[in-house]
Scaffold this motif. Structure first.
Motif, PDB file in Angstrom:
ATOM      1  N   ASN A  56      41.901  44.948  36.897  1.00 44.81           N
ATOM      2  CA  ASN A  56      42.612  43.692  36.637  1.00 44.81           C
ATOM      3  C   ASN A  56      41.807  42.455  37.015  1.00 44.81           C
ATOM      4  N   LEU A  57      40.711  42.633  37.762  1.00 47.01           N
ATOM      5  CA  LEU A  57      39.903  41.500  38.197  1.00 47.01           C
ATOM      6  C   LEU A  57      38.529  41.451  37.524  1.00 47.01           C
ATOM      7  N   HIS A  58      38.309  42.265  36.508  1.00 51.23           N
ATOM      8  CA  HIS A  58      37.003  42.313  35.858  1.00 51.23           C
ATOM      9  C   HIS A  58      36.559  40.933  35.355  1.00 51.23           C
ATOM     10  N   GLY A  59      37.444  40.189  34.806  1.00 48.54           N
ATOM     11  CA  GLY A  59      37.097  38.863  34.297  1.00 48.54           C
ATOM     12  C   GLY A  59      36.571  37.946  35.376  1.00 48.54           C
ATOM     13  N   MET A  60      37.119  38.056  36.552  1.00 47.74           N
ATOM     14  CA  MET A  60      36.690  37.194  37.659  1.00 47.74           C
ATOM     15  C   MET A  60      35.355  37.660  38.236  1.00 47.74           C
ATOM     16  N   VAL A 109      35.404  36.508  51.736  1.00 45.58           N
ATOM     17  CA  VAL A 109      35.336  35.628  50.562  1.00 45.58           C
ATOM     18  C   VAL A 109      35.801  36.369  49.317  1.00 45.58           C
ATOM     19  N   ILE A 110      35.303  37.582  49.110  1.00 45.97           N
ATOM     20  CA  ILE A 110      35.663  38.336  47.908  1.00 45.97           C
ATOM     21  C   ILE A 110      37.145  38.706  47.913  1.00 45.97           C
ATOM     22  N   ASN A 111      37.685  39.034  49.063  1.00 47.97           N
ATOM     23  CA  ASN A 111      39.105  39.382  49.155  1.00 47.97           C
ATOM     24  C   ASN A 111      40.013  38.186  48.895  1.00 47.97           C
ATOM     25  N   ASN A 112      39.480  36.983  49.033  1.00 49.29           N
ATOM     26  CA  ASN A 112      40.302  35.784  48.885  1.00 49.29           C
ATOM     27  C   ASN A 112      39.951  34.927  47.683  1.00 49.29           C
ATOM     28  N   ASN A 162      39.989  29.064  42.996  1.00 49.83           N
ATOM     29  CA  ASN A 162      39.046  28.686  44.047  1.00 49.83           C
ATOM     30  C   ASN A 162      37.658  29.308  43.854  1.00 49.83           C
ATOM     31  N   MET A 163      37.377  29.743  42.634  1.00 47.81           N
ATOM     32  CA  MET A 163      36.123  30.436  42.334  1.00 47.81           C
ATOM     33  C   MET A 163      34.893  29.614  42.732  1.00 47.81           C
ATOM     34  N   GLU A 164      34.869  28.337  42.402  1.00 48.93           N
ATOM     35  CA  GLU A 164      33.699  27.515  42.721  1.00 48.93           C
ATOM     36  C   GLU A 164      33.505  27.378  44.220  1.00 48.93           C
ATOM     37  N   ALA A 165      34.575  27.158  44.960  1.00 49.45           N
ATOM     38  CA  ALA A 165      34.470  27.025  46.414  1.00 49.45           C
ATOM     39  C   ALA A 165      34.011  28.334  47.050  1.00 49.45           C
ATOM     40  N   LYS A 166      34.549  29.447  46.583  1.00 48.00           N
ATOM     41  CA  LYS A 166      34.163  30.753  47.141  1.00 48.00           C
ATOM     42  C   LYS A 166      32.728  31.100  46.769  1.00 48.00           C
ATOM     43  N   SER A 167      32.290  30.711  45.587  1.00 38.60           N
ATOM     44  CA  SER A 167      30.899  30.924  45.189  1.00 38.60           C
ATOM     45  C   SER A 167      29.960  30.156  46.113  1.00 38.60           C
ATOM     46  N   ALA A 168      30.348  28.939  46.439  1.00 43.59           N
ATOM     47  CA  ALA A 168      29.534  28.131  47.354  1.00 43.59           C
ATOM     48  C   ALA A 168      29.472  28.780  48.739  1.00 43.59           C
TER      49      ALA A 168
END
Length: 75
Positions: free
Chosen positions: A70-74, A28-31, A36-42
């Motif tokens: 580069n991904l700190h915001g996410m 999940v974290i790699n993708n 798709n943040m909400e779907a991956k959080s679920a």
């Protein structure tokens, strides 16, 4: 962690999830992306029991956040 937070003791024990859960979390974290943040959080909420929250936080800080600026915001 000493490099990021020097002098802060590791006082909270970490409960490692079963390998199947770890594999799912890594997938999940790699993708994850902004789209798709909400779907991956679920997906994470489905497999991540409260016992594993400290393990996930430790993993994110030590393995992901510290090496993926580069991904700190996410994260």
């Amino acid at each position: 962690i000493d490099k990021i937070m020097p002098g802060v003791p590791e006082s909270t024990p970490l409960t490692q999830p079963p390998d199947s859960v770890v594999d799912r979390i890594y997938f999940v974290i790699n993708n994850v992306s902004a789209g798709n943040m909400e779907a991956k959080s679920a997906e994470l909420r489905e497999v991540l029991k409260e016992d594993y929250h400290n393990w996930l936080a430790n993993y994110l800080v030590q393995k992901r956040i510290s090496s993926h600026a580069n991904l700190h915001g996410m994260y």
